[in-house]
Scaffold this motif. Structure first.
Motif, PDB file in Angstrom:
ATOM      1  N   VAL A 100      49.856  47.407  40.880  1.00 15.07           N
ATOM      2  CA  VAL A 100      48.836  47.133  41.894  1.00 15.07           C
ATOM      3  C   VAL A 100      48.304  45.708  41.734  1.00 15.07           C
ATOM      4  O   VAL A 100      48.127  44.992  42.723  1.00 15.07           O
ATOM      5  N   ALA A 101      48.074  45.278  40.494  1.00 17.95           N
ATOM      6  CA  ALA A 101      47.599  43.911  40.255  1.00 17.95           C
ATOM      7  C   ALA A 101      48.597  42.900  40.800  1.00 17.95           C
ATOM      8  O   ALA A 101      48.205  41.927  41.448  1.00 17.95           O
ATOM      9  N   ARG A 102      49.867  43.140  40.547  1.00 13.82           N
ATOM     10  CA  ARG A 102      50.889  42.207  41.061  1.00 13.82           C
ATOM     11  C   ARG A 102      50.916  42.203  42.593  1.00 13.82           C
ATOM     12  O   ARG A 102      51.082  41.147  43.208  1.00 13.82           O
ATOM     13  N   MET A 103      50.706  43.363  43.209  1.00  9.37           N
ATOM     14  CA  MET A 103      50.668  43.418  44.675  1.00  9.37           C
ATOM     15  C   MET A 103      49.473  42.633  45.217  1.00  9.37           C
ATOM     16  O   MET A 103      49.587  41.905  46.205  1.00  9.37           O
ATOM     17  N   ILE A 104      48.335  42.778  44.564  1.00  5.42           N
ATOM     18  CA  ILE A 104      47.132  42.049  44.992  1.00  5.42           C
ATOM     19  C   ILE A 104      47.378  40.548  44.887  1.00  5.42           C
ATOM     20  O   ILE A 104      47.044  39.785  45.798  1.00  5.42           O
ATOM     21  N   LEU A 105      47.966  40.133  43.790  1.00  2.31           N
ATOM     22  CA  LEU A 105      48.254  38.703  43.604  1.00  2.31           C
ATOM     23  C   LEU A 105      49.253  38.203  44.630  1.00  2.31           C
ATOM     24  O   LEU A 105      49.078  37.111  45.181  1.00  2.31           O
ATOM     25  N   ARG A 106      50.297  38.978  44.895  1.00  5.21           N
ATOM     26  CA  ARG A 106      51.277  38.562  45.914  1.00  5.21           C
ATOM     27  C   ARG A 106      50.626  38.426  47.276  1.00  5.21           C
ATOM     28  O   ARG A 106      51.021  37.601  48.090  1.00  5.21           O
ATOM     29  N   GLY A 107      49.580  39.254  47.531  1.00  2.00           N
ATOM     30  CA  GLY A 107      48.864  39.194  48.805  1.00  2.00           C
ATOM     31  C   GLY A 107      47.857  38.049  48.868  1.00  2.00           C
ATOM     32  O   GLY A 107      47.150  37.892  49.857  1.00  2.00           O
ATOM     33  N   GLY A 108      47.770  37.264  47.785  1.00  3.89           N
ATOM     34  CA  GLY A 108      46.875  36.111  47.778  1.00  3.89           C
ATOM     35  C   GLY A 108      45.415  36.449  47.578  1.00  3.89           C
ATOM     36  O   GLY A 108      44.538  35.645  47.871  1.00  3.89           O
ATOM     37  N   GLY A 142      43.902  37.307  44.616  1.00  2.22           N
ATOM     38  CA  GLY A 142      43.436  37.164  43.239  1.00  2.22           C
ATOM     39  C   GLY A 142      42.426  36.034  43.118  1.00  2.22           C
ATOM     40  O   GLY A 142      41.958  35.482  44.101  1.00  2.22           O
ATOM     41  N   GLY A 143      42.106  35.703  41.880  1.00  8.88           N
ATOM     42  CA  GLY A 143      41.175  34.612  41.605  1.00  8.88           C
ATOM     43  C   GLY A 143      40.166  35.017  40.558  1.00  8.88           C
ATOM     44  O   GLY A 143      40.156  36.151  40.074  1.00  8.88           O
ATOM     45  N   ASP A 144      39.312  34.073  40.196  1.00  5.87           N
ATOM     46  CA  ASP A 144      38.281  34.314  39.199  1.00  5.87           C
ATOM     47  C   ASP A 144      36.927  34.252  39.888  1.00  5.87           C
ATOM     48  O   ASP A 144      36.495  33.186  40.331  1.00  5.87           O
ATOM     49  N   PHE A 145      36.251  35.394  39.983  1.00  6.64           N
ATOM     50  CA  PHE A 145      34.964  35.496  40.669  1.00  6.64           C
ATOM     51  C   PHE A 145      33.834  35.842  39.700  1.00  6.64           C
ATOM     52  O   PHE A 145      32.759  36.256  40.117  1.00  6.64           O
ATOM     53  N   ARG A 146      34.081  35.651  38.408  1.00  4.82           N
ATOM     54  CA  ARG A 146      33.045  35.928  37.411  1.00  4.82           C
ATOM     55  C   ARG A 146      31.997  34.815  37.449  1.00  4.82           C
ATOM     56  O   ARG A 146      32.328  33.654  37.596  1.00  4.82           O
ATOM     57  N   ASP A 147      30.747  35.212  37.298  1.00  2.00           N
ATOM     58  CA  ASP A 147      29.618  34.276  37.291  1.00  2.00           C
ATOM     59  C   ASP A 147      28.939  34.415  35.932  1.00  2.00           C
ATOM     60  O   ASP A 147      28.088  35.287  35.732  1.00  2.00           O
ATOM     61  N   PHE A 148      29.332  33.568  34.989  1.00  2.75           N
ATOM     62  CA  PHE A 148      28.834  33.706  33.625  1.00  2.75           C
ATOM     63  C   PHE A 148      27.352  33.359  33.491  1.00  2.75           C
ATOM     64  O   PHE A 148      26.686  33.870  32.590  1.00  2.75           O
ATOM     65  N   ALA A 149      26.812  32.573  34.398  1.00  7.90           N
ATOM     66  CA  ALA A 149      25.360  32.331  34.389  1.00  7.90           C
ATOM     67  C   ALA A 149      24.627  33.627  34.736  1.00  7.90           C
ATOM     68  O   ALA A 149      23.597  33.953  34.128  1.00  7.90           O
ATOM     69  N   ALA A 150      25.152  34.395  35.684  1.00 13.06           N
ATOM     70  CA  ALA A 150      24.547  35.683  36.037  1.00 13.06           C
ATOM     71  C   ALA A 150      24.679  36.675  34.889  1.00 13.06           C
ATOM     72  O   ALA A 150      23.750  37.449  34.620  1.00 13.06           O
ATOM     73  N   VAL A 151      25.805  36.651  34.200  1.00 17.10           N
ATOM     74  CA  VAL A 151      25.995  37.522  33.034  1.00 17.10           C
ATOM     75  C   VAL A 151      24.939  37.208  31.982  1.00 17.10           C
ATOM     76  O   VAL A 151      24.296  38.115  31.433  1.00 17.10           O
ATOM     77  N   GLU A 152      24.728  35.924  31.716  1.00 14.81           N
ATOM     78  CA  GLU A 152      23.749  35.525  30.706  1.00 14.81           C
ATOM     79  C   GLU A 152      22.332  35.930  31.108  1.00 14.81           C
ATOM     80  O   GLU A 152      21.564  36.420  30.274  1.00 14.81           O
TER      81      GLU A 152
END
Length: 169
Positions: A132-140, A142-152
């Motif tokens: 499923v992860a590979r399918m999501i990536l093939r569909g374009g 993916g990406g990094d949506f983590r907000d480490f300032a919000a985590v902190e």
């Protein structure tokens, strides 16, 4: 006495693990002792004054290791402060608004009287495991949506709440 916190997590590709490490680092910055561990490896939570449990979201469900951790340690978790986090939206929604927990996570939080839950953006990048992860990536999508300032910021709030508990004793 320094409060000791376990940050346990269920993660397949490491994104949620990285968020858990950031939570622990923020707790330490606030003067607490914090350990991180994959949820599937934890055998005992009784040495800890509080627990943060996180899991990646996959098809609307929390990572299986986070679910199993909550069931396996339910009695001990019910006796100490508990916070939950989810990671997973592969878009900016978690940064733009409060994303409520998925039903299974909400039920877990209710059963264990969790003090709070937050959803952070997820990360899915090339090389991720799973069909499923590979399918999501093939569909374009993916990406990094983590907000480490919000985590902190969130973890600092957890630390303040734990410290307030200690002062109230």
């Amino acid at each position: 006495m320094t409060e000791s916190v376990l940050v346990a997590y269920g993660s397949t590709n490491g994104s949620t693990a990285r968020i858990a490490e950031a939570v622990a680092a923020a707790l330490r910055k606030e003067g607490l002792t914090a350990d991180t561990a994959p949820a599937g490896t934890v055998t005992d939570v009784t040495p800890y004054d509080g627990v943060v449990l996180g899991g990646g979201l996959y098809a609307g469900r929390w990572h299986k290791d986070a679910r199993r951790f909550a069931r396996r340690h339910r009695r001990s978790l019910a006796e100490r402060p508990l916070w939950l986090f989810s990671s997973g939206p592969l878009d900016t929604s978690a940064a733009e608004r409060d994303v409520p927990p998925v039903p299974g996570v909400r039920r877990t939080g209710d059963r264990l009287d969790a003090r709070g839950h937050v959803t952070f953006g997820g990360c899915l990048e090339e090389g991720a495991k799973g069909r499923v992860a590979r399918m999501i990536l093939r569909g374009g999508r993916g990406g990094d949506f983590r907000d480490f300032a919000a985590v902190e910021r969130w973890a600092a709030g957890v630390a303040r709440e734990l410290s307030g508990d200690r002062r109230a004793r």
